[in-house]
Write a protein that holds these residues in place. Structure first.
Motif, mmCIF file in Angstrom:
data_model
loop_
_atom_site.group_PDB
_atom_site.id
_atom_site.type_symbol
_atom_site.label_atom_id
_atom_site.label_comp_id
_atom_site.label_asym_id
_atom_site.label_seq_id
_atom_site.Cartn_x
_atom_site.Cartn_y
_atom_site.Cartn_z
ATOM 1 N N SER A 219 66.326 12.078 37.031
ATOM 2 C CA SER A 219 67.000 10.794 36.930
ATOM 3 C C SER A 219 67.379 10.418 35.502
ATOM 4 O O SER A 219 68.066 9.425 35.278
ATOM 5 C CB SER A 219 66.114 9.690 37.523
ATOM 6 O OG SER A 219 64.888 9.592 36.804
ATOM 7 N N GLY A 220 66.942 11.190 34.526
ATOM 8 C CA GLY A 220 67.251 10.877 33.134
ATOM 9 C C GLY A 220 68.576 11.460 32.694
ATOM 10 O O GLY A 220 69.155 12.336 33.356
ATOM 11 N N SER A 221 69.052 10.987 31.567
ATOM 12 C CA SER A 221 70.294 11.522 31.008
ATOM 13 C C SER A 221 69.998 12.813 30.260
ATOM 14 O O SER A 221 68.897 13.012 29.740
ATOM 15 C CB SER A 221 70.927 10.508 30.055
ATOM 16 O OG SER A 221 70.039 10.208 28.986
ATOM 17 N N GLU A 222 70.990 13.697 30.184
ATOM 18 C CA GLU A 222 70.801 14.981 29.507
ATOM 19 C C GLU A 222 71.357 14.894 28.098
ATOM 20 O O GLU A 222 72.564 14.956 27.887
ATOM 21 C CB GLU A 222 71.472 16.112 30.288
ATOM 22 C CG GLU A 222 71.209 17.475 29.676
ATOM 23 C CD GLU A 222 71.456 18.627 30.638
ATOM 24 O OE1 GLU A 222 71.864 19.691 30.180
ATOM 25 O OE2 GLU A 222 71.236 18.449 31.844
ATOM 26 N N ASP A 223 70.482 14.710 27.136
ATOM 27 C CA ASP A 223 70.899 14.630 25.740
ATOM 28 C C ASP A 223 71.207 16.016 25.194
ATOM 29 O O ASP A 223 70.925 17.043 25.821
ATOM 30 C CB ASP A 223 69.790 13.969 24.906
ATOM 31 C CG ASP A 223 69.572 12.515 25.285
ATOM 32 O OD1 ASP A 223 70.525 11.910 25.812
ATOM 33 O OD2 ASP A 223 68.461 11.997 25.081
ATOM 34 N N ASN A 224 71.744 16.054 24.001
ATOM 35 C CA ASN A 224 72.185 17.307 23.411
ATOM 36 C C ASN A 224 70.998 18.157 22.943
ATOM 37 O O ASN A 224 70.069 17.667 22.320
ATOM 38 C CB ASN A 224 73.100 17.020 22.214
ATOM 39 C CG ASN A 224 73.685 18.288 21.633
ATOM 40 O OD1 ASN A 224 74.135 19.170 22.371
ATOM 41 N ND2 ASN A 224 73.682 18.394 20.331
ATOM 42 N N TYR A 225 71.044 19.439 23.280
ATOM 43 C CA TYR A 225 70.056 20.399 22.799
ATOM 44 C C TYR A 225 70.646 21.796 22.900
ATOM 45 O O TYR A 225 71.587 22.038 23.679
ATOM 46 C CB TYR A 225 68.759 20.314 23.609
ATOM 47 C CG TYR A 225 68.867 20.813 25.043
ATOM 48 C CD1 TYR A 225 68.515 22.126 25.384
ATOM 49 C CD2 TYR A 225 69.346 19.986 26.057
ATOM 50 C CE1 TYR A 225 68.626 22.581 26.680
ATOM 51 C CE2 TYR A 225 69.449 20.435 27.364
ATOM 52 C CZ TYR A 225 69.093 21.736 27.665
ATOM 53 O OH TYR A 225 69.201 22.199 28.958
ATOM 54 N N ASP A 226 70.124 22.717 22.121
ATOM 55 C CA ASP A 226 70.531 24.123 22.204
ATOM 56 C C ASP A 226 69.598 24.901 23.125
ATOM 57 O O ASP A 226 70.040 25.693 23.956
ATOM 58 C CB ASP A 226 70.537 24.765 20.807
ATOM 59 C CG ASP A 226 71.632 24.215 19.917
ATOM 60 O OD1 ASP A 226 72.702 23.860 20.443
ATOM 61 O OD2 ASP A 226 71.410 24.111 18.693
ATOM 62 N N PHE A 227 68.283 24.679 22.944
ATOM 63 C CA PHE A 227 67.298 25.359 23.779
ATOM 64 C C PHE A 227 65.992 24.578 23.736
ATOM 65 O O PHE A 227 65.741 23.805 22.803
ATOM 66 C CB PHE A 227 67.073 26.816 23.332
ATOM 67 C CG PHE A 227 66.509 26.953 21.937
ATOM 68 C CD1 PHE A 227 65.161 27.189 21.727
ATOM 69 C CD2 PHE A 227 67.343 26.871 20.824
ATOM 70 C CE1 PHE A 227 64.633 27.318 20.451
ATOM 71 C CE2 PHE A 227 66.833 26.996 19.531
ATOM 72 C CZ PHE A 227 65.479 27.227 19.347
ATOM 73 N N ILE A 228 65.179 24.767 24.760
ATOM 74 C CA ILE A 228 63.847 24.158 24.838
ATOM 75 C C ILE A 228 62.837 25.292 24.744
ATOM 76 O O ILE A 228 62.879 26.233 25.559
ATOM 77 C CB ILE A 228 63.646 23.387 26.158
ATOM 78 C CG1 ILE A 228 64.773 22.379 26.379
ATOM 79 C CG2 ILE A 228 62.279 22.727 26.170
ATOM 80 C CD1 ILE A 228 64.866 21.301 25.329
ATOM 81 N N ALA A 229 61.950 25.232 23.762
ATOM 82 C CA ALA A 229 61.002 26.329 23.536
ATOM 83 C C ALA A 229 59.571 25.829 23.623
ATOM 84 O O ALA A 229 59.271 24.678 23.325
ATOM 85 C CB ALA A 229 61.241 26.963 22.169
ATOM 86 N N TRP A 230 58.702 26.728 24.077
ATOM 87 C CA TRP A 230 57.253 26.498 24.021
ATOM 88 C C TRP A 230 56.576 27.803 23.638
ATOM 89 O O TRP A 230 56.735 28.779 24.351
ATOM 90 C CB TRP A 230 56.726 26.009 25.377
ATOM 91 C CG TRP A 230 55.307 25.489 25.285
ATOM 92 C CD1 TRP A 230 54.169 26.189 25.562
ATOM 93 C CD2 TRP A 230 54.905 24.181 24.877
ATOM 94 N NE1 TRP A 230 53.074 25.391 25.363
ATOM 95 C CE2 TRP A 230 53.493 24.151 24.940
ATOM 96 C CE3 TRP A 230 55.580 23.033 24.462
ATOM 97 C CZ2 TRP A 230 52.766 23.017 24.604
ATOM 98 C CZ3 TRP A 230 54.852 21.913 24.136
ATOM 99 C CH2 TRP A 230 53.463 21.912 24.219
ATOM 100 N N PRO A 231 55.910 27.838 22.488
ATOM 101 C CA PRO A 231 55.723 26.744 21.543
ATOM 102 C C PRO A 231 57.030 26.365 20.860
ATOM 103 O O PRO A 231 57.915 27.200 20.688
ATOM 104 C CB PRO A 231 54.722 27.328 20.542
ATOM 105 C CG PRO A 231 54.927 28.812 20.635
ATOM 106 C CD PRO A 231 55.252 29.096 22.058
ATOM 107 N N ALA A 232 57.147 25.087 20.509
ATOM 108 C CA ALA A 232 58.373 24.568 19.929
ATOM 109 C C ALA A 232 58.499 24.982 18.470
ATOM 110 O O ALA A 232 57.522 25.344 17.813
ATOM 111 C CB ALA A 232 58.398 23.048 20.046
ATOM 112 N N SER A 233 59.722 24.920 17.958
ATOM 113 C CA SER A 233 59.945 25.234 16.547
ATOM 114 C C SER A 233 59.309 24.162 15.664
ATOM 115 O O SER A 233 59.038 23.043 16.101
ATOM 116 C CB SER A 233 61.446 25.318 16.261
ATOM 117 O OG SER A 233 62.063 24.057 16.454
#
Length: 535
Positions: A219-233
C-alpha cells in the motif's frame, strides 16, 4: 515463502578463502543501496537504534491471553509487545534504507488468529488444517493470516526475536529465495500486523511459541532506489549478519533487466586482508546451510529480481570493509551494466583498539596475538590448557574476536561430559546443539550468530541451574548499575546471578554493556571464573 523451523547452519573454525587468481572485477563506481531519499546512518546512530530496539519485551506480553485449545480465543497483545516487534522491524528496514511501516489494528487482529491457529495445530504451515473443534469463522480468519504472513516457531522466543529470525533465511530450505527477508525489505510495504501465541503442544518436552507477521502489503508508494541490499551499504553492525547468512541484492525492475545467472560474476573483496571471493553463475552451487552459493530468484517476494550469494568465509564473522562487485547485469534498456557497493562491518558499542605488533613477550604466552602481560593472558591459557576452546590457527587466539552461540553450546556440552565428536556426515556442532536445547541451556535459535555478554551470562547461568541447581538471587544488583536497565528482560535473572557471584564485573563506571558482543578473551575469563567458583 518457505517456513522457518530451526536454522542449523554449518560452521568451521578456519577456512581458506577462494582466491580469485587473475580475476579483475569491473571498476564500476560505488553506489548505495536503499532509497535515495534516506541518508546513511552513522555507527553511533545504528548503535542507538539497537539499544532502543532490543530483542526482549518488557512487561506483560498480552492484555488478554490467547487460547490454542477449545474454547479458542485470539487474545490480545500488549502495546509493549506490539511496539517492541514493530520497533525491531523498522530498525531492520531503516538499516536497509527503507521507510518505516505502521501497525494496523485490523491486520494485527487477523495475525493473532493466525498465530493461535498455528499453535493449535502445533506445526508451521501457510495452509494449516482446521481443528475439528474450531469454528469456521475463527479458522478462516486464521487461515487468511497464515497464508499472508511470515510464520515462525521457537522455544522461549519473543516476538522481536521472531522478527529478527526472518532476516537470516539462509538455511537450505530458504536459501534459494530468501522470501521472508525480501517481504520485510519490500519498498512498498507500509503497514503490518503481528500475532503471537504459546502452544499447548510440546515437542521433545518443550513448548513452543508461534508468531505471524503480516507480509503481503503493497500500500505504500515506491520511492526511488537502485537496489535493496542486505547487508546494506555503508556502516553495518556485525551483530545482524552471521558468516553463514546469504547476501541479497534486489534490483529495481524499472532500472535493471531480469538478471541472467549464467552471465553473472559476483566478487567480494576485503579491504584489509586482501582476501577475494569470486562466485560465477556458470558454476554449479548447491543450496546448503553453509558454503559458497550464487543464485537468482525472480519470484515476487516484494521485489522480484534478487541476486543471492554467499562466499565461503575464512573467519568466524564479518569484520571490516568489504567491496561487492556484480558484473554481467543489464539495464532495463538492455545495455551492459555492473554494480558495486561497500559494506563496513563494525561491532556496536566497541571502541577500536590499536593493533599491537607481535613481540617476544607475546610469543611467550603461546599465541602471537596474546601478550603475556595482557589482562586475559591467564584466562586464555586456562581455556586452551583445559580444552575449553582453542586458537584460530596461525598461532593466533584472536582475543578480540567473537564467539558464536553454538560454540559456547559445544563448550558447555563438553564440560558436561558429552562426546561432541561428529559421526559420519554429522556437522561438528550438532551434538552440542542438541544437548543445549534438550537441557534448556539455549533455545538453539540462530546458532551461528555472535554472542552478546548477556547471552553468555544466560547460558552459563542455565548450565549452573542444570548441573548445580542454581537459582535466581533475591538481591537485584542490576537495579543499582548504570546500565542495568539495558539488560533484556529474558536475560535479567542470568546476568544478575553472574553479577551476584562475582563472575561478571562492570567497568570502572560499573557499566556492563550487556548487548555488546562478547570477545573470545571475555568468554575465556567468564568460563574460568565460573569453573573455579565453589558451587
Amino acid at each position: 515463502m518457505k517456513r522457518i523451523v530451526s536454522l542449523f547452519l554449518a560452521f568451521v573454525f578456519l577456512l581458506t578463502p577462494t582466491l580469485a587468481a587473475g580475476v579483475s572485477p569491473s571498476s564500476a563506481p560505488l553506489t548505495s543501496s536503499g532509497l535515495t531519499s534516506l541518508p546513511k546512518l552513522s555507527q553511533a546512530e545504528i548503535t542507538q537504534l539497537l539499544v532502543d530496539n532490543p530483542l526482549g519485551v518488557n512487561g506483560e506480553v498480552f492484555t488478554s491471553a490467547p487460547s490454542a485449545a477449545a474454547p479458542y480465543a485470539a487474545g490480545a497483545l500488549s502495546d509493549g509487545a506490539l511496539n517492541a516487534a514493530l520497533g525491531r522491524l523498522n530498525l531492520i528496514r531503516r538499516m536497509a534504507g527503507l521507510n518505516s511501516v505502521t501497525l494496523d489494528s485490523g491486520l494485527t487482529g487477523r495475525a493473532q488468529h493466525g498465530a493461535v491457529l498455528l499453535a493449535a495445530n502445533g506445526a508451521l504451515s501457510h495452509h494449516p488444517e482446521q481443528p475439528a473443534d474450531m469454528d469456521e469463522s475463527f479458522y478462516r480468519t486464521g487461515l487468511n493470516a497464515a497464508s499472508s504472513s511470515n510464520i515462525y516457531m521457537g522455544t522461549n522466543a519473543t516476538l522481536p526475536q521472531a522478527v529478527n529470525a526472518f532476516m537470516n533465511d539462509s538455511d537450505s530450505g530458504n536459501l534459494t529465495s530468501l522470501g521472508h527477508r525480501r517481504w520485510f525489505l519490500n519498498p512498498t510495504m507500509a503497514k503490518t500486523g503481528f500475532g503471537f501465541s504459546p502452544s499447548d503442544h510440546a515437542f521433545g518436552g518443550y513448548s513452543y511459541n508461534f508468531a505471524t507477521v503480516w507480509a503481503f502489503d503493497r500500500s505504500g508508494s515506491e520511492d526511488n532506489y537502485d537496489f535493496i541490499a542486505w547487508p546494506a551499504s555503508g556502516s553495518f553492525p556485525s551483530t545482524l549478519f552471521g558468516k553463514d547468512q546469504a547476501w541479497s541484492v534486489s534490483l529495481n525492475p524499472a532500472k535493471y533487466a531480469v538478471p541472467v545467472l549464467s552471465e553473472l560474476t559476483v566478487t567480494l573483496t576485503h579491504a584489509d586482508s586482501e582476501g577475494v571471493w569470486t562466485l560465477r553463475g556458470t558454476e554449479s552451487y548447491t543450496a546448503a546451510d553453509a558454503g559458497a552459493y550464487l543464485g537468482v530468484n525472480t519470484e515476487n517476494y516484494g521485489v522480484a529480481n534478487c541476486i543471492i550469494f554467499r562466499p565461503q568465509l575464512d573467519a568466524s564473522a564479518y569484520s571490516g570493509r568489504y567491496t561487492v562487485t556484480i558484473d554481467g547485469l543489464r539495464t532495463a534498456a538492455g545495455q551492459a551494466a555492473s554494480l558495486a557497493y561497500q559494506v563496513d562491518f563494525f561491532t556496536p558499542g566497541e571502541v577500536a583498539q590499536p593493533v599491537q605488533t607481535p613481540d617476544d613477550n607475546a610469543a611467550a604466552s603461546g599465541f602471537l596475538d596474546v601478550s603475556a602481560d595482557a589482562w586475559y593472558a591467564e584466562d586464555v591459557a586456562y581455556a586452551t590448557e583445559n580444552g575449553l576452546f582453542n586458537g584460530v590457527g596461525g598461532n593466533r587466539f584472536d582475543p578480540n574476536g567473537s564467539m558464536t552461540r553454538v560454540m559456547l553450546m559445544t563448550v558447555l556440552a563438553r564440560l558436561d561430559g558429552v562426546d561432541t565428536t561428529p559421526v559420519g556426515q554429522e556437522t561438528w556442532f550438532i551434538k552440542g546443539h542438541r544437548w543445549a536445547v534438550t537441557n534448556r541451556i539455549s533455545d538453539g535459535l540462530d546458532p551461528h550468530r555472535a554472542l552478546t555478554l548477556e547471552e553468555v551470562s544466560t547460558m552459563i547461568y542455565n548450565y549452573a541451574k542444570f548441573r548445580y541447581g542454581a537459582t535466581a538471587v533475591a538481591n537485584f544488583h542490576l537495579a543499582t548499575m548504570p546500565d542495568g536497565n539495558d539488560v533484556s528482560s529474558w536475560a535479567a535473572d542470568g546476568t544478575n546471578w553472574m553479577v551476584d557471584r562475582g563472575l561478571l564485573q562492570g567497568d570502572q563506571e560499573g557499566k556492563l554493556y550487556p548487548q555488546r558482543l562478547a570477545t573470545r578473551a571475555q568468554v575465556a575469563a567468564l568460563l574460568r571464573r565460573f569453573l573455579e567458583l565453589e558451587q
